[in-house]
Scaffold this motif. Structure first.
Motif, short mmCIF file in Angstrom:
data_model
loop_
_atom_site.label_atom_id
_atom_site.label_comp_id
_atom_site.label_asym_id
_atom_site.label_seq_id
_atom_site.Cartn_x
_atom_site.Cartn_y
_atom_site.Cartn_z
N PHE A 36 26.53 16.36 57.20
CA PHE A 36 25.99 17.73 57.88
C PHE A 36 25.80 17.40 59.33
O PHE A 36 24.89 17.77 59.98
CB PHE A 36 24.93 18.13 57.16
N GLY A 37 26.65 16.55 59.86
CA GLY A 37 26.53 16.27 61.31
C GLY A 37 25.39 15.29 61.84
O GLY A 37 25.36 15.32 62.96
N GLN A 122 36.03 16.42 43.22
CA GLN A 122 36.84 16.93 41.89
C GLN A 122 38.23 16.35 41.86
O GLN A 122 38.83 16.34 40.98
CB GLN A 122 36.62 18.28 42.49
N LYS A 146 29.49 17.65 44.00
CA LYS A 146 29.39 18.66 43.13
C LYS A 146 30.20 19.76 43.29
O LYS A 146 30.70 20.66 42.47
CB LYS A 146 28.07 19.34 43.02
N ARG A 147 31.17 19.96 44.39
CA ARG A 147 31.76 21.12 44.69
C ARG A 147 32.95 21.33 43.90
O ARG A 147 33.68 20.40 43.30
CB ARG A 147 32.30 20.77 46.06
N GLY A 148 33.19 22.51 43.51
CA GLY A 148 34.10 22.89 42.60
C GLY A 148 34.02 22.30 41.04
O GLY A 148 35.08 22.40 40.20
N GLU A 262 31.69 10.15 58.03
CA GLU A 262 31.53 11.39 57.66
C GLU A 262 32.72 11.96 56.59
O GLU A 262 32.43 12.45 55.39
CB GLU A 262 31.41 12.62 58.64
N SER A 263 33.90 11.71 57.16
CA SER A 263 34.96 11.78 56.22
C SER A 263 36.25 10.97 57.05
O SER A 263 35.89 10.52 57.93
CB SER A 263 35.45 13.16 56.29
N SER A 265 38.70 11.54 58.38
CA SER A 265 39.45 12.12 59.58
C SER A 265 38.23 12.13 60.82
O SER A 265 38.86 12.29 62.08
CB SER A 265 39.61 13.52 59.39
N THR A 266 37.29 11.65 60.63
CA THR A 266 36.33 11.73 61.50
C THR A 266 35.92 10.17 62.04
O THR A 266 35.04 9.90 62.90
CB THR A 266 34.82 12.14 61.42
N GLU B 150 26.35 23.65 59.27
CA GLU B 150 26.89 22.35 59.03
C GLU B 150 27.42 22.17 57.54
O GLU B 150 28.37 21.70 57.14
CB GLU B 150 25.97 21.36 59.23
N ARG B 162 34.50 19.69 64.79
CA ARG B 162 33.23 20.37 65.03
C ARG B 162 33.19 20.74 66.75
O ARG B 162 32.79 21.66 66.83
CB ARG B 162 32.11 19.45 64.62
N GLU B 217 31.25 28.75 44.09
CA GLU B 217 29.94 28.28 44.64
C GLU B 217 29.06 29.30 44.81
O GLU B 217 27.73 29.23 44.56
CB GLU B 217 30.47 27.34 45.81
#
Lengths: 656, 272
Positions: A36-37, A122, A146-148, A262-263, A265-266, B150, B162, B217
């Protein structure tokens, strides 16, 4: 706290090291992750609490001693914790490559008999669910994100955080059992099982003991004088032995901080924010960064460009000497200082290398220009040579003895010898225990005295005592007329050109050599833009006559350079073509660590190879490709075959 | 009518609630042009509702009626059981309706983060003065909003852009940022005007996943206009088909697919 390097008889497992670190460095950061940044961090004490709770959660699911726990996901603290938690329960962590397709995953999951699987998200759960009806031993699946996941059948599935909460809640029930199991761990218990990428055939499960990992970590930490103040960025695949050594072995031994991006790509932004002091990257990361810098400098103003060129020229001249502490005149040192102020400093900062004390590259040969570029700016980039079976380290370069064409001297505690056929053998405390369920391969790789064949051909350089690697031993072959054929040697020379991403050279058993080329879309795309060449796709750009002309120029230069070496002059490239698609691991043409599978390529593009030898000037072909989601499609193309200039070497042959 | 308010179960086991919005006998005229002719349908809580039809069928006009941008010439719009009168845009946002546009409408010079932040404008409480002076609750409030933003950035996987100005982004990503901004308003109902237009297969797949995930969600009700039939048939729970301003079909995708009027007007042949 310098005693981190001293012998410590109680620290005979990773969980024991964790306990030691809590006692020594309790309040220092152990893990960081950007989410979250914001960079979130956990101290050793906090991390230990999380790991204990997770381990107790595993116990609540009924994990047994010797169970295999597969971990499939990107670098996240929770995944590292899952590995240590599994160890605490007497189970064996098995990290897998997260970009593997379901089919590859099925083989490994089946082979290790995993009963528990920790998935990152997922996407990974889907793959596991897909193979579950074939593999019946999977007892429970856990997931981090937890997403999806709401709609899935949760009878044998849980969020990892819920398992941790369960462990926390059952603290009094599981504490005793957990302590008992952790206390059972010895120096010879299995620490981790890692699957080799498998340039040939099916992946093999390399069993590494606590002794392998901890001894290796201890020696390598001492070699580079690493302390608990180091910062590393964990971004390389968790299934790769290097990441395990750096982010678990050395981090646990020295007590330094592991930072997770973070991911994927970052990664570059995160690298810059963290500014690691100890950094590892395969050559392609350094190549990619250098290409980016050069492209952006091309777009810079004339003055900036001049300043950059001027100081980079100075850096190339004296930078390495400054870095190695060799004498440099006062005036030049002053000029270098200005260079650092105007160019090197800001550039290093942009790249995230401001604080680097020790940097390593390995896995493939690195181009001398690339290597020197980083070193000349004062980045202590070194090379090492290793493999999974050795817990990474076989040889590495000591500070002050760094060159782009060697891989250094044997690492502390490692013995190296060269076999009669030129193959490199080693014996070390890090030498693997066995290949899991594969005594035949174990026996053919490791002999009774513990010597392991690397499969690479090389030699020790006279004078310096540094090891030089020529090629894979089995790839070094003979051409039809008996001349030496070392494809990797030529391919590496080709790949040093920014416009060439991959090259595959053929010629074993033939009268002359030919090559398949993959262009680098970033570099060539930029070049095309500059030269007003319009293109719509990779395929179109790859087939452009001007691109062919440029690549031919590179090949001619490489031929001239190869011709200098009487041993290898037969490896000059007579004809070549630029492939219409990028070689890809999804199509099986490369390993997951991006090493070309020569035989697969030769077989798959047999028609093209044929055409290179029968003198045609163009050839029509259809190639099957696999998309990321596993669907298949076909690419059709008519490829041009081109000739390169070859330096005649008959007289040299005669002289031999 | 009462039976209809109970909702239904979808094929994949999602529970769809009662009627969230009901459109009764909507007619919309611009001078002599009749854009929408006597159309009635409802949108249920938690469902993905698609509006399809050939070019000029009146889909975007319909979406504008739903969003409250147009007031229908005849007929009535009922939202959460209340009849809705003419509204100002901020009132629409306060009702919990957010939308994206067919032609991207973002602030090009602002970063992705700032663009998404603008989506939370109606949710901010501190006044202009305290925000400008960065005084009182303003700083704390911004932190809270930033945290929400975020989460959306994480959800849509745009962490790597971002801080990038929106003007520098490729089309597919701009679409995603626009969706993020709409989500930032925490809408009850989200209107998507051709979310997949101009995207390649991979971008479409990503977008589909995001739409399904956010419906799942957050329970957001989604109304979308889309031309890609594959996407519509896969995504939506119920489809309204329009042609020349009239409703010619309404129902689950399979039913609509086999409706002869629809086939004649639009789909040509049933495709699988």
């Amino acid at each position: 706290m310098a005693e981190a390097g001293m012998a410590d008889t109680s620290a005979h497992s990773i969980p024991a090291l964790l306990a030691r670190n809590v006692a020594r460095f309790g309040g220092y950061p152990a893990y960081r992750e950007k989410e979250f940044g914001i960079w979130q961090s956990w101290t050793w004490a906090q991390a230990s609490e999380e790991i204990h709770a997770m381990a107790m959660g595993f116990l609540s699911l009924g994990i047994e001693r010797g169970d295999h726990v597969a971990i499939i996901g990107r670098n996240r603290p929770a995944h590292y914790w899952a590995m240590v938690a599994a160890q605490m329960c007497g189970a064996v962590p098995v990290p897998l490559y997260q970009d593997a397709v379901a089919e590859e995953m099925a083989y490994v999951l089946d082979h290790c008999g995993a009963r528990f699987v920790v998935c990152g998200d997922q996407e990974q759960v889907d793959k596991v669910v897909e193979v579950e009806d074939r593999i019946h031993h999977i007892k429970h699946v856990m997931y981090t994100d937890k997403r999806g996941m709401r709609k899935y059948d949760h009878s044998r599935m849980n969020a990892l955080e819920d398992v941790v909460a369960e462990g926390r809640a059952g603290h009094y029930r599981y504490q005793e059992e957990l302590e008992k199991r952790t206390a059972e761990l010895t120096y010879d218990s299995t620490c981790v099982m890692l699957y080799t990428s498998g340039t040939t055939g099916k992946p093999k499960g390399v069993v590494l003991s606590n002794r392998n990992i901890i001894e290796t970590a201890k020696n390598s930490v001492a070699f580079d004088k690493l302390t608990h103040n180091e910062e590393v960025l964990a971004y390389l695949p968790m299934a790769w032995v290097g990441d395990f050594i750096f982010s678990i072995g050395q981090a646990m031994w020295a007590g330094f901080t592991v930072n997770c991006p973070e991911s994927p790509s970052t990664m570059m932004t995160d690298l810059r924010e963290i500014g690691p002091t100890y950094f590892f990257a395969p050559p392609r990361v350094f190549e990619g960064q250098l290409t980016q810098v050069m492209i952006r400098m091309e777009d810079g103003g004339r003055f900036k460009k001049w300043l950059f060129d001027h100081y980079m020229a100075l850096a190339r001249k004296i930078g390495p000497s400054v870095l190695d502490g060799k004498p440099v005149s006062g005036l030049e040192r002053l000029r270098y200082l200005f260079g650092d102020l105007f160019i090197y400093g800001p550039l290093k900062n942009t790249l995230g290398f401001s604080r680097i004390r020790v940097g390593y590259t390995a896995g493939e040969a690195i181009g001398p220009e690339i290597f020197d570029f980083y070193r000349s700016m004062g980045i202590n980039l070194k090379q090492l040579y290793g493999q999974t079976e050795a817990s990474v380290f076989i040889t590495q370069q000591p500070d002050g003895e760094v060159r782009s064409d060697t891989v250094g001297v044997p690492s502390p505690g490692v013995e190296v010898r060269i076999g009669e056929n030129g193959e490199v053998y080693y014996r070390s405390p890090g030498t693997f225990v066995e290949y899991y369920n594969n005594p035949d391969s174990t026996a053919s790789t490791k002999d009774a005295e513990g010597w392991v064949a690397t499969g690479d051909a090389g030699f020790f350089e006279e004078g310096s005592g540094h090891l030089r690697i020529i090629d894979r031993a089995k790839d070094v072959g003979k051409m039809a007329d008996g001349r030496l054929f070392a494809p990797k040697y030529v391919e590496n020379k080709l790949k040093f050109y920014p416009s060439i991403l991959e090259a595959v050279v053929f010629g074993a058993g033939r009268d002359r050599c030919t090559a398949f080329i993959n262009i680098d879309l970033t570099a060539v795309g930029n070049w095309a833009e500059r030269n007003n060449i319009a293109y719509a796709s990779y395929q179109e750009l790859a087939g452009h006559p001007k691109v062919y002309e440029m690549i031919r120029g590179h090949i001619d230069e490489v031929n001239a350079s190869v011709a200098q070496d009487p041993m290898l002059s037969g490896c000059q490239i007579h004809r070549f073509l630029i492939l219409h698609k990028e070689l890809d691991a999804d199509d099986g043409e490369m390993t997951r660590t991006r090493k070309v599978r020569r035989n697969v390529v030769a077989e798959k593009f047999a028609d093209l190879l044929e055409a290179l030898y029968d003198g045609r000037t163009s050839v029509y072909t259809e190639t099957e490709v696999t998309y990321e989601d596993g669907r298949k499609g076909a690419i059709k193309a008519t490829l041009t075959l081109a000739d390169a200039t070859v330096v005649p070497t008959e007289h040299r042959m005669a002289a031999e | 009518m009462n039976a209809m308010t109970e909702g239904y179960m979808t094929a994949d086991g999602r529970k769809i609630g009662g009627v969230l919005m009901e459109l009764k006998n909507i007619t919309l005229r611009f001078g002599g042009v009749v854009a929408i002719k006597d159309i009635s349908f409802d949108i249920r809580d938690g469902e993905i509702r698609a509006i399809i039809g050939p070019n000029g069928a009146g889909k975007s006009s319909m979406l504008n009626v739903i969003s409250g941008f147009y007031t229908p010439t005849e007929g009535s719009v009922w939202f959460k059981g209340y009849q809705r009168g003419p509204m100002r845009p901020y009132q629409v946002a306060q009702l919990g309706i957010a939308r994206t546009f067919q032609n991207i409408a973002l602030f090009d010079g602002m970063s992705v983060l700032d663009n998404i932040m603008t989506g939370r404008l109606t949710l901010m409480k501190s006044g202009l003065l305290s925000q400008a002076l960065w005084w009182g609750g303003a700083a704390k409030e911004e932190d809270e909003h930033r945290e929400k933003v975020e989460k959306i950035i994480d959800f849509l996987e745009i962490q790597n852009i971002r801080k990038t100005p929106v003007g520098r982004l490729p089309y597919g990503l701009k679409k995603r940022v626009e969706l993020a901004r709409a989500l930032a308003a925490e809408p009850k109902m989200l209107l998507l005007d051709e979310p997949m237009a101009g995207m390649n297969v991979e971008e479409k797949e990503d977008m589909c996943r995001f739409i399904l995930d956010l419906n799942d969600e957050f329970g957001t009700t989604i109304v979308l206009i889309e031309h890609d039939m594959g996407v519509v048939m896969d995504l939506s729970d119920r489809v309204v088909v329009m042609d020349y301003g009239k409703k010619i079909g309404d129902g689950p995708p399979d039913e609509v697919r086999n409706n002869q009027d629809v086939i004649d007007a639009y789909l040509g042949v049933s495709h699988d």
